[in-house]
Design a protein around this motif. Structure first.
Motif, PDB file in Angstrom:
ATOM      1  N   ASP A  83       0.810  -1.271   0.030  1.00 40.54           N
ATOM      2  CA  ASP A  83      -0.186   0.015   0.226  1.00 40.54           C
ATOM      3  C   ASP A  83       0.900   1.183  -0.128  1.00 40.54           C
ATOM      4  OD1 ASP A  83      -2.340  -1.588   0.083  1.00 40.54           O
ATOM      5  OD2 ASP A  83      -2.671  -1.350   2.178  1.00 40.54           O
ATOM      6  N   VAL A  84       1.941   1.089   0.870  1.00 41.84           N
ATOM      7  CA  VAL A  84       2.742   2.279   0.814  1.00 41.84           C
ATOM      8  C   VAL A  84       3.467   2.793  -0.403  1.00 41.84           C
ATOM      9  CG1 VAL A  84       4.921   3.353   1.809  1.00 41.84           C
ATOM     10  CG2 VAL A  84       3.271   2.258   3.315  1.00 41.84           C
ATOM     11  N   LEU A  85       3.970   1.514  -1.189  1.00 47.86           N
ATOM     12  CA  LEU A  85       4.521   1.638  -2.749  1.00 47.86           C
ATOM     13  C   LEU A  85       3.510   2.127  -3.675  1.00 47.86           C
ATOM     14  CD1 LEU A  85       6.899  -1.433  -2.523  1.00 47.86           C
ATOM     15  CD2 LEU A  85       7.545   0.792  -2.588  1.00 47.86           C
ATOM     16  N   GLU A  88       6.271   3.078  -6.873  1.00 43.65           N
ATOM     17  CA  GLU A  88       6.797   1.731  -6.808  1.00 43.65           C
ATOM     18  C   GLU A  88       8.367   1.663  -7.148  1.00 43.65           C
ATOM     19  OE1 GLU A  88       5.125  -1.465  -9.317  1.00 43.65           O
ATOM     20  OE2 GLU A  88       3.214  -1.294  -8.231  1.00 43.65           O
ATOM     21  N   GLU A  89       9.024   2.968  -7.549  1.00 46.99           N
ATOM     22  CA  GLU A  89      10.310   3.167  -7.761  1.00 46.99           C
ATOM     23  C   GLU A  89      11.011   3.257  -6.165  1.00 46.99           C
ATOM     24  OE1 GLU A  89       8.570   7.291  -8.270  1.00 46.99           O
ATOM     25  OE2 GLU A  89       8.126   5.215  -8.573  1.00 46.99           O
ATOM     26  N   PHE A  90      10.330   3.776  -5.293  1.00 44.62           N
ATOM     27  CA  PHE A  90      10.746   3.820  -4.044  1.00 44.62           C
ATOM     28  C   PHE A  90      10.602   2.356  -3.247  1.00 44.62           C
ATOM     29  CE2 PHE A  90       9.233   7.955  -5.112  1.00 44.62           C
ATOM     30  CZ  PHE A  90      10.419   8.661  -5.096  1.00 44.62           C
ATOM     31  N   SER A  91      11.497   1.593  -3.490  1.00 45.53           N
ATOM     32  CA  SER A  91      11.072  -0.145  -3.247  1.00 45.53           C
ATOM     33  C   SER A  91      11.710  -0.278  -1.696  1.00 45.53           C
ATOM     34  CB  SER A  91      11.759  -0.758  -4.300  1.00 45.53           C
ATOM     35  OG  SER A  91      11.506  -2.230  -4.005  1.00 45.53           O
ATOM     36  N   GLY A  92      11.124  -1.364  -1.188  1.00 45.05           N
ATOM     37  CA  GLY A  92      11.697  -1.481   0.185  1.00 45.05           C
ATOM     38  C   GLY A  92      11.445  -3.029   0.262  1.00 45.05           C
ATOM     39  N   THR A  93      12.399  -3.602   0.917  1.00 43.17           N
ATOM     40  CA  THR A  93      12.225  -5.268   1.442  1.00 43.17           C
ATOM     41  C   THR A  93      12.440  -5.409   2.879  1.00 43.17           C
ATOM     42  OG1 THR A  93      13.100  -5.875  -0.712  1.00 43.17           O
ATOM     43  CG2 THR A  93      13.115  -7.458   0.820  1.00 43.17           C
TER      44      THR A  93
END
Length: 234
Positions: free
Chosen positions: A94-96, A101-106
């Protein structure tokens, strides 16, 4: 960049994270990437983050805020770790979707809820996830390639927790030596099965005596073994 490693073993779990988020010629920033949520005698949850800092901080802030809403599922009322992984994955997606979506996170999610064994998940930007197993008992996120060989050679599901922590620290040392984007201090945690405790957390700086000792011994040991290789015969 960052480097985080987590291990799910027969007797508990290991978590190690660096804290560097930006490294340039004249600018180095550090932010905590290991976050613990604990409810006495009922659950201990650990989240490690890699990727865009704004994204992962937003996810963590929303997860913390959600814990005050008794009408909705949140970290402190999900009945099992699978549901927690679903909740965290949905929040990350939801945040992405909101920010781009270019501000990615794992994320890595590990811990234990009373009534089940400790479990470990790696959560991808799309919100889906995989779970660690006896055959694959660890996950890495961020700059993982430098620290992977030592883990693959040493770690097994039945490795004692103290040895697993040594392995994780050497894995981190290998990464620190090879990549400037990963840096001290480190945040580490040992979780022993069925304790539901968050007490074994440690903050390791470049002045930490034990970490300095094993870094030096590991480096000397590698050089010593290399010098003892037989002469080249091709």
């Amino acid at each position: 960049m960052t480097y985080c490693v987590a291990m799910r073993l027969s007797s508990g779990m290991i978590f190690v994270s660096d804290s560097r988020t930006n490294a340039g010629v004249d600018h180095i920033s550090s932010f905590r990437k290991l976050h613990v949520f604990q409810k006495d005698d009922e659950r201990t949850l650990v989240l490690q983050s890699a990727g865009n800092l704004a994204t992962t901080q937003s996810v963590l802030s929303l997860l913390r805020r959600g814990c005050s809403d008794a009408e909705k599922p949140h970290l402190m009322n999900c009945s099992n770790m699978y549901d927690v992984a679903l909740l965290v994955g949905d929040m990350l997606r939801d945040v992405l979707k909101r920010d781009g979506e270019e501000f990615s996170g794992t994320l890595i999610l590990g811990g234990q809820i009373k009534g089940e064994e400790p479990r470990l998940f790696q959560i991808y930007p799309q919100g889906n996830f995989i779970e660690a197993s006896v055959d694959t008992p660890y996950f890495q996120i961020g700059e993982s390639k430098y620290g992977k060989p030592i883990i693959d050679r040493v770690l097994r599901y039945d490795t004692p927790l103290d040895q697993a922590m040594q392995c994780a620290l050497i894995s981190m040392d290998s990464t620190l030596a090879s990549n400037i984007s990963v840096g001290l201090p480190l945040d580490v945690m040992i979780y022993r099965s069925d304790t539901f405790s968050d007490g074994e957390q440690y903050h390791i700086t470049d002045q930490h005596p034990y970490f300095s000792q094993i870094r030096q011994l590991w480096s000397k040991g590698l050089l010593s073994v290399f010098s003892q290789l037989p002469p080249l015969q091709l």
